[in-house]
Scaffold this active site. Structure first.
Site, PDB file in Angstrom:
ATOM      1  N   HIS A  12       1.895   4.289   6.438  1.00 39.13           N
ATOM      2  CA  HIS A  12       1.740   4.916   5.113  1.00 39.13           C
ATOM      3  C   HIS A  12       0.545   5.856   5.035  1.00 39.13           C
ATOM      4  CE1 HIS A  12      -0.393   1.028   4.948  1.00 39.13           C
ATOM      5  NE2 HIS A  12      -1.263   1.656   4.195  1.00 39.13           N
TER       6      HIS A  12
ATOM      7  N   ASP B 262       0.769  -1.248   0.000  1.00 40.87           N
ATOM      8  CA  ASP B 262       0.000   0.000   0.000  1.00 40.87           C
ATOM      9  C   ASP B 262       0.796   1.294   0.000  1.00 40.87           C
ATOM     10  OD1 ASP B 262      -2.571   0.875  -0.376  1.00 40.87           O
ATOM     11  OD2 ASP B 262      -3.037   1.076   1.747  1.00 40.87           O
TER      12      ASP B 262
END
Length: 969
Positions: free
Chosen positions: A375, A106
């Site tokens: 993230h 991701d």
């Protein structure tokens, strides 16, 4: 916490229950922060027992194993290592397991530091997904989604890793199915916030598998598997089952999956496919056993990342600049606190400070710094309330560590233990009151440093003395932030991992700090500047002469005095105007940068003030929208230092320090500082990769969105150069950076956006950030050879600036000066050569055995050590800062005697070399060796030189990790 309540706790509870019901079922779990919250607060003893069993059977597999899945673009390698180590330590201590595969599906683009990091941690394969859409399509077509990645040019095949890029379907099961208007393969539906539904019926649950539709489901699944199979070289297809926020109701998920898999396998002759539940490890084992020869990829990364022609994910390099700054400040304070505490424990075994409590204070910051590497954390791609959570956790951890450091200093100076422990040393970011004070300054680097620390004071007439009563050079001047206070700059010279104490007194007698005198110049209209009568104002120190153009009050040029090389150099603020209306075209948001056109200069008038003193000159430029505006919108404070005789001023002299004041911006503006030079750079930019290595960034022209697709992350460093001269920028937080013209480099400093994209509105991801940010950038100008040496040490000096604490002088007679030094850390500095960096010196506190067989045995017998943390094990990491062949001297391997390096901490008894996160003994670590054309024989790779009697040789770019045990423990 909200996610835990709404779905995440239910994932672990229901998956564990379901795995126990069917021997064929498997599951992979990634982020330890969620798992640990479940393990500590939700899991019953039965569940815990079942998790142990499932891990032993290989049916539950932890991949990555860090606290989070960290971002790859804007994180620093130190913090990536920290968060991996934090998660791995928990997994090894609790289960005796060590993750061996990554699942970096991701992060928005893939860094070349990651493959090296995961190789050093002992991983056998690396998996990524988000890379440029056009590049992925090309790799897919040519069956090049799998390769052996040599992420580090210097470590090359020694730390290479097999890498799998997911195909265009990425990490989610395809949701479109032709025979139903509901999404497919997601029988548990979509997680509901804030509370799970009482009746267990979630929105958008897929059509259950029945006799009537099972054939249709099977056809759809098989067709997708075959489509993917065409993109890979082996006949094994990784088919990820799940997506974001899935498996919270695992019973409906597994029961439907079971039916479907059984049906396909019963009809495998007809379908030409067999299917089985698998972990990532199962998949990579299958591919590895095919024994194919793989292509090698060099150290080129996959940044930036675009998903469509107008969707360049380069905005997040700057989003929430304040959070990025706090995250790095916290990381730097943690680094200082760890080594400070380690020295204290080693030297003061009978201390009055509770070590377990102290470790908890450090752990609160370890956890906060680990968590924000997520993230959707440091990237700035979270909603405001989640951003506030990250900030609160960081501030709480920083407060704890500063309190700990203050109490250690207090204890080491044997101050009277009167009631309030912190009465003598306190920590706050503001200055010091009128009474006589001392300032305690700790240097967290393992080198001697000479630098300035700044303290705000309430008087101009001050003097500063060291522990022996000698006068210390200092300068006091008006503050840039407040009219009622002054800034006192104190010149400190401190050896590695040591602290010194400075006495700041109101003036009594002759010895006083130099006074910075201010000259204000008239505000200039830069649009009508008279080019004919150019008057230049010089500001000079031993290294540079900087000229300012008095027609415009802007910088004009910098001369590097040693080579007498002059570079024309101007700086201006510009703004990209961006669209916020979906109906009108591409938008910018937390993730994306989509400028309407070229950047527009923001100010028509510039004010100038020069504050000059014997130690420092500060040039203050104020940028106004026009000549009559009341308030400035931007400011630059440029500082140049002059170091007196007798001090090592090399680093101080060679940096031109700039601090900017940016904001509040208008809506849908992205603010950049553009530095334009006459260097013929051919529009080639260099940026660092996570503070570990340098990436070359040639300008690329695209049909669409060329500006945004030429933005890159700068975590610590960016530079431009011509054949002889290099201009380097060093940063204390991440920024987007680009070279939009020959001889130019621009840094995006701040963004304020609003858009009406429904998805962004739903998640409050519109980035209406009205803050004022004050980032710092150091400029270094010189020849390539000189700058390449200067920046290695300078970038760490910026990252790890000294920690400053304050204390009140009690009424007692001051102690004899000599006595202070014997009690302090002062007497035994730890120093490494300038091409090495002491990356970690800490007491992790883990209780696991470093003998693997013993650790596994004690877990299986239920005998893991409970109770107090282990304070006898010291974690040490040393990193070589140079690439092979970069410098004739500094790129050489370095031999280090760990006994003599650490003699100040005690007598070293045992040194064990470990994998990057500490969980493997390097002598037993055998990573898979994937066949490449370069190395046709396949086998296990084991490339460590074992250290004989505590002497180790550290090669370029290596990061070596050790457990150290001292005598008497």
């Amino acid at each position: 916490q909200e996610s835990m309540h709404a779905y995440a706790a239910n994932v672990y509870t229901s998956v564990v229950e379901e795995l126990m019901k069917g021997k064929q079922r498997k599951f992979i779990a990634v982020e330890q922060e969620f798992f640990r919250l479940w393990w500590d607060a939700v899991a019953t003893d039965t569940y815990k027992q079942q998790v142990h069993q499932l891990l032993q059977e290989g049916r539950l597999e932890f991949v990555i194993g860090g606290q989070v899945m960290h971002d790859e673009a804007v994180t620093l390698i130190d913090d990536q290592i920290l968060q991996l180590t934090e998660g791995h330590g928990f997994l090894y201590e609790t289960f005796g397991i060590r993750p061996q595969f990554s699942w970096h599906i991701d992060p928005f683009g893939a860094s070349a530091t990651s493959p090296t990091l995961f190789a050093l941690a002992g991983f056998n394969a690396h998996l990524i997904s988000r890379i440029d859409y056009d590049l992925k399509a090309d790799m897919q077509k040519n069956k090049k989604l799998q390769f052996v990645w040599q992420g580090s040019p210097s470590l090359s095949e020694r730390q290479e890793i097999f890498t799998h890029v997911m195909d265009q379907y990425s990490y989610c099961t395809p949701s479109q199915i032709p025979f139903s208007n509901r999404s497919g393969f997601y029988w548990n539906g979509i997680a509901a916030f804030p509370d799970p539904p009482k009746d267990g019926v979630y929105p958008n649950m897929s059509l259950p598998v029945t006799d009537a539709n099972i054939h249709l489901y099977a056809q759809t699944m098989v067709a997708n598997i075959k489509e993917r199979a065409a993109w890979f070289r082996t006949s094994d297809v990784l088919w990820p089952w799940g997506c974001d926020k899935q498996f919270f109701n695992a019973s409906v998920q597994y029961s439907n999956m079971d039916l479907l898999l059984d049906y396909i396998n019963k009809h495998s002759d007809e379908f030409g496919v067999t299917v089985q539940y698998a972990t990532v490890g199962d998949y990579f084992q299958a591919v590895y056993s095919r024994n194919l020869t793989w292509e090698i990829r060099d150290s080129q990364d996959f940044l930036p990342y675009s998903t469509e022609p107008f969707q360049a994910w380069t905005g997040f390099y700057t989003s929430r600049s304040m959070l990025k700054g706090i995250a790095r400040r916290a990381s730097s304070l943690l680094y200082a606190g760890e080594s400070f505490f380690t020295q204290y424990v080693r030297k003061h075994p009978a201390s009055s400070i509770c070590k377990c409590g102290a470790l908890k204070q450090l752990q609160s910051l370890r956890w906060a710094v680990s968590e924000v590497q997520h993230h959707d954390g440091i990237t700035g791609t979270e909603s405001p309330k989640v951003k506030d959570m990250y900030v609160n956790n960081l501030m709480y951890g920083m407060f704890n560590v500063k309190k700990l450091m203050a109490s250690i200093i207090f204890d080491m100076n044997n101050a009277k233990k009167n009631g309030e422990v912190y009465s003598s040393v306190y920590v706050k970011d503001s200055g010091i009151p009128d009474v006589d004070q001392y300032v305690v300054v700790y240097n967290p680097l393992a080198w001697n440093i000479t630098t300035f620390v700044t303290v705000s004071v309430s008087h101009m007439a001050m003097s500063v003395y060291d522990e022996l009563g000698h006068s210390v050079p200092a300068q006091v001047q008006s503050s840039t932030e407040s009219h009622s206070t002054y800034e006192l700059y104190i010149l400190v010279a401190i050896s590695g991992l040591s602290y010194r104490k400075y006495n700041v007194k109101l003036l009594n007698g002759k010895q006083s700090a130099f006074i910075g005198k201010s000259v204000k110049y008239k505000r200039k209209d830069i649009t009508y500047a008279d080019q004919q009568s150019r008057q230049l104002l010089p500001v000079v120190n031993n290294c540079y002469q900087v000229l300012f153009d008095q027609n415009t009050n802007l910088m004009h040029s910098i001369t590097e005095r040693e080579t007498n090389q002059t570079v024309q150099l101007t700086q201006e603020f510009l703004e990209y105007h961006v669209n916020g209306d979906m109906m009108k075209g591409p938008i910018s948001d937390n993730y994306l940068f989509a400028p309407n056109a070229s950047a527009v200069p923001v100010s028509k008038a510039v004010g100038l003030e020069v504050v000059s003193g014997s130690l420092m000159t500060e040039i203050r430029q104020y940028f106004y929208s026009n000549v009559t505006s009341q308030d400035y919108i931007y400011a630059v404070y440029t500082r140049m230092y002059t170091v007196p005789e007798g001090y090592d001023g090399k680093l101080l002299c060679h940096r031109i320090e700039q601090e900017y004041s940016v904001g509040p911006l208008e809506l849908n503006r992205e603010a950049v500082l553009r530095t334009s030079t006459n260097l013929n750079t051919r529009q080639l930019l260099y940026t660092d990769s996570n503070g570990y290595q340098i990436q070359k960034r040639p300008f690329k022209a695209y049909v669409n969105n060329t500006v945004a697709r030429n933005y890159y992350p700068m975590v610590q460093t960016a530079y431009i150069e011509d054949d002889t001269t290099r201009l380097m920028l060093l940063a204390e937080r991440a920024h987007g950076v680009s070279s939009q013209g020959n001889g130019q480099v621009e840094v995006m400093l701040h963004r304020r956006l609003w858009n009406n994209l429904q998805w962004d509105l739903n998640y409050n991801l519109t980035l209406n950030d009205s803050s004022v940010v004050r980032p710092v950038i150091w400029l270094i100008l010189g020849t390539k050879a000189v700058t390449s040496i200067l920046y290695r040490t300078s970038v760490l000096a910026l990252e790890h600036r000294p920690v400053v604490m304050f204390g009140a002088l009690s009424g007692d007679k001051p102690k004899l000066p000599g006595q202070f030094q014997q009690n302090s850390v002062h007497s035994s500095p730890v120093t490494v050569p300038s091409n090495l960096h002491l990356q970690t010196l800490s007491i992790p506190g883990w209780r696991y055995s470093s003998n693997h067989a013993e650790q596994v045995r004690s877990i299986r017998m239920g005998k893991q050590k409970q109770g107090d943390a282990d304070f006898s094990r010291v974690l040490l990491r040393i990193r070589h800062l140079y690439e092979v062949g970069e410098d004739p001297v500094l790129s050489q391997p370095v031999m280090v005697n760990l006994k003599s390096l650490l003699k100040g901490l005690g007598s070293v008894m045992v040194v064990e070399e470990r994998s990057l996160t500490g969980t493997w003994d390097v002598n037993t670590l055998k990573r898979w060796k994937w066949k490449t054309a370069q190395y046709p024989s396949k086998g296990f790779s084991n490339d460590t030189e074992t250290s004989e009697n505590c002497i180790v040789t550290i090669h370029p770019k290596e990061i070596r990790t050790f457990f150290v045990y001292f005598q008497g423990q």
